[in-house]
Design an enzyme around this catalytic site. Structure first.
Site, PDB file in Angstrom:
ATOM      1  N   ASP A 310      10.825   0.598  -1.978  1.00 15.60           N
ATOM      2  CA  ASP A 310       9.604   1.389  -1.854  1.00 15.60           C
ATOM      3  C   ASP A 310       9.222   1.472  -0.379  1.00 15.60           C
ATOM      4  O   ASP A 310       9.825   0.826   0.489  1.00 15.60           O
ATOM      5  CB  ASP A 310       8.480   0.772  -2.694  1.00 15.60           C
ATOM      6  N   GLU A 509      -2.545   4.216  -5.283  1.00 17.38           N
ATOM      7  CA  GLU A 509      -2.285   2.793  -5.077  1.00 17.38           C
ATOM      8  C   GLU A 509      -3.136   2.214  -3.946  1.00 17.38           C
ATOM      9  O   GLU A 509      -3.500   2.898  -3.011  1.00 17.38           O
ATOM     10  CB  GLU A 509      -0.806   2.572  -4.781  1.00 17.38           C
TER      11      GLU A 509
END
Length: 647
Positions: A310, A509
């Site tokens: 990520d 997020e």
């Protein structure tokens, strides 16, 4: 002293526990091709170390030019949330195609013995959500409420068509987190807390998106985030997942089993860390977890595609930086998302291999997997440009119709206290109130043109319907729609019904977490929603509340002030999917029934962690408009803050 251990056959209890902790056997329909493997080995044999590391590197389009793709042998690029061609938020489809073509041509013009085409990845998580004028589907939480696996496959397929229309061939979707705590800011990216539903959805989504891998509408899927991202302590983003190994297998692994069964080709690793609650062993960040990435995912589960990191996540592994992480490479990550500092990453990875810290066999395995995915997806067969690069793929009638249908199926009726109130007549005099009723962004959430879904306005969504425009298109002659954000000075009694839109701000997020000591009470964060309900409730006119939220929230006070209460989640651009259910058809007959049911438990307390009655509505609850609910006045939890969780 009694013996503590007796050798020999395990007891029935020991055998049962051992079986419960075994990873299942899952089989991918995508099989190895010997000729392809031989071709891959031949290409790798002709590559230099720097060329191999270049293939393992994934910069963001904001930090790399097409010529640098050529110069550094880059294997992949991405556009993060809020990254567009030339930095233009309203870039046309043709701009995306032109940039994709430039990157592709650059990758095919290197001095390598065999040129390797670059692959572009994008976060297409509820439609091709980074692109202007795209139809956006409901976020996953709403799709989970619909309980319709066939629809998921159709949504994935049409999303793939959107992505391919821009010249991109890889989507970082689906998210298969099985969320345990709605405090997590990514809860809306999860289909459900039901592992079985997540597994079935993962299978259908991957099948719909990847199809035969090589077709003109096929896009590589990326199941994420491996493993346990939805189970962090306190729902903290990128936090610590405390779980027994058996629960990790039974709960958090299910989406990956479904995705592998559908032939998924890429897996993205989670920011979170893992601590085995059964043994107490802290395994640290998933990006450095060799056991779960190599031994389990690539070994026991038989995944032979590529594993991608990520965004800058390797820097969270102890002892690592965002450009250097020997542990992550050796753990089994193949492609590294290093959006900005990618040149330094290449130099340091080369140095680490030359110093013997990373074996060449690990590098060759990573590049083999990257090339395998590229070959399987047809990138080596020619330009990945779409056969029909038309802007109509973003919002044609088929896409909009499916998105509208998904909205209607996702609505969950939580309260219905007035018999025969719903569905409403199209000739009703409607007062629409609420701060988010005339703003498309309120119903989109994060990952909508921008990363957090903010920094946009309605001009960025010219084809979308918010609640105001949806109502204006629904209410017929003889009725009317008036809008007031706060209902100040409005004579409520002049209307047949009030529709109140309650809404969270868009978030993604990190920024979306509701961290202790904050409560899960919606009106603690959005007091204006409580105020507008107080302004219209109790006036003798029925109040229908529609809540846009990325999670189930504590809303007893809001429910008490409403005659009807609808959880609409984050429905996307097609607001008419809501009015299709709330109102009768043009001929006066019922149009669409409420059919959605809760994908998560609905909180019954402001601080569910410490409440004796933490759940108001269980997962699976959902009314129809035919019957009135027996829900009386709810007791309101007065806790203003929540106590800290025990460590």
């Amino acid at each position: 002293m009694a013996a503590l251990f007796v050798s020999g056959a395990p007891t029935a209890v020991q055998a049962k526990k051992a079986a419960a902790a075994e990873w299942p056997v899952v089989t991918s329909p995508v099989k190895r091709d010997d000729a392809m493997e031989a071709r891959i080995a031949q290409i790798i044999a002709g590559m230099t170390l720097r060329q191999k590391i270049g293939q393992m590197t994934q910069p963001d389009i904001r930090s790399i030019t097409p010529d640098e793709v050529r110069q550094y042998y880059i294997g992949s690029i991405l556009n993060g949330g809020g990254a567009w061609p030339e930095g233009k938020k309203q870039a046309a489809v043709s701009d995306w195609v032109a940039l994709a073509d430039a990157y592709y041509k650059a990758s095919m013009a290197t001095d390598m013995a065999v040129n390797v085409p670059v692959i572009w990845g994008t976060d297409a998580v509820h439609g091709h959500n980074n692109v202007f004028k795209t139809t956006l589907f409901p976020h996953n939480i709403g799709l989970g409420a619909a309980h319709d696996p066939k629809m998921i496959r159709e949504i994935a397929h049409l999303t793939a068509k959107q992505v391919r229309a821009t010249g991109i061939t890889w989507a970082f979707a689906p998210t298969v987190a099985v969320v345990q705590n709605p405090r997590w800011g990514r809860t809306y990216e999860s289909y459900s807390s039901d592992p079985k539903l997540v597994r079935s959805y993962a299978r259908e989504f991957v099948g719909g998106m990847q199809a035969d891998l090589k077709g003109p509408d096929a896009v590589i899927a990326s199941v994420k985030h491996f493993l346990g991202d939805g189970g962090t302590h306190g729902g903290v983003d990128q936090g610590e997942t405390r779980s027994s190994r058996a629960n990790l297998i039974k709960t958090h692994g299910q989406g990956y089993y479904g995705a592998i069964e559908a032939g998924v080709q890429t897996v993205m690793i989670s920011y979170s860390s893992y601590t085995d609650s059964g043994t107490g062993v802290a395994h640290g960040k998933m990006h450095g977890n060799r056991e779960l990435i190599t031994d389990v995912l690539k070994g026991k589960l038989g995944f032979d595609g590529l594993v991608v990191s990520d965004w800058n996540a390797i820097e969270q592994v102890k002892g690592c930086t965002r450009t250097r992480c020997v542990q992550a490479v050796n753990a089994g990550i193949d492609l590294f998302m290093v959006p900005d500092d990618w040149k330094k990453f290449i130099d340091e990875a080369v140095a680490d291999v030359e110093a013997g810290k990373i074996p060449m066999s690990r590098i060759d395995d990573a590049v083999t997997r990257i090339l395998r995915v590229k070959m399987r997806s047809g990138l080596f067969d020619g330009s990945p440009m779409p056969t029909v690069a038309a802007a109509s793929h973003m919002a044609d009638s088929k896409v909009r119709s499916l998105a509208r249908d998904a909205v209607a199926k996702s609505l969950v009726l939580l309260k219905n206290s007035k018999r025969n109130l719903l569905p409403l007549s199209r000739k009703s005099k409607v007062l629409l109130v609420g701060k988010g009723a005339d703003k498309v962004g309120s119903q989109l959430g994060g990952w909508s043109l921008t990363w957090q879904g903010d920094e946009t306005d309605d001009s960025d969504y010219p084809l979308a319907d918010d609640m105001l425009s949806a109502l204006q298109k629904t209410v017929a002659n003889g009725g009317k729609v008036d809008f007031s954000a706060d209902a100040a000075g409005v004579d409520v009694k002049a209307y047949d019904v009030v529709i109140a839109v309650l809404s969270e701000r868009p978030y993604a997020e990190m920024k979306g977490d509701v961290r202790i000591p904050e409560t899960l009470r919606h009106s603690d964060r959005y007091p204006q929603d409580l105020a507008v309900l107080k302004a219209v409730s109790g006036k003798g006119v029925p109040v229908v509340s529609v809540l846009f939220s990325g999670r189930p929230v504590y809303a007893n006070n809001l429910i008490n002030l409403s005659d009807t209460f609808v959880a609409a989640w984050l429905p996307g651009t097609e607001g008419q999917g809501i009015t299709d259910v709330l109102f009768r058809a043009a001929d006066g007959k019922p149009n669409r029934a409420f059919r959605g049911t809760l994908p998560f438990d609905w909180p019954g307390a402001a601080c569910p962690e410490v409440s004796k009655k933490p759940v108001l509505f269980k997962r699976g609850f959902g009314l129809t408009a035919i019957k009135t609910s027996k829900l009386g006045k709810l007791v309101e939890d007065k806790l203003a803050t929540c106590p800290a969780l025990p460590e």
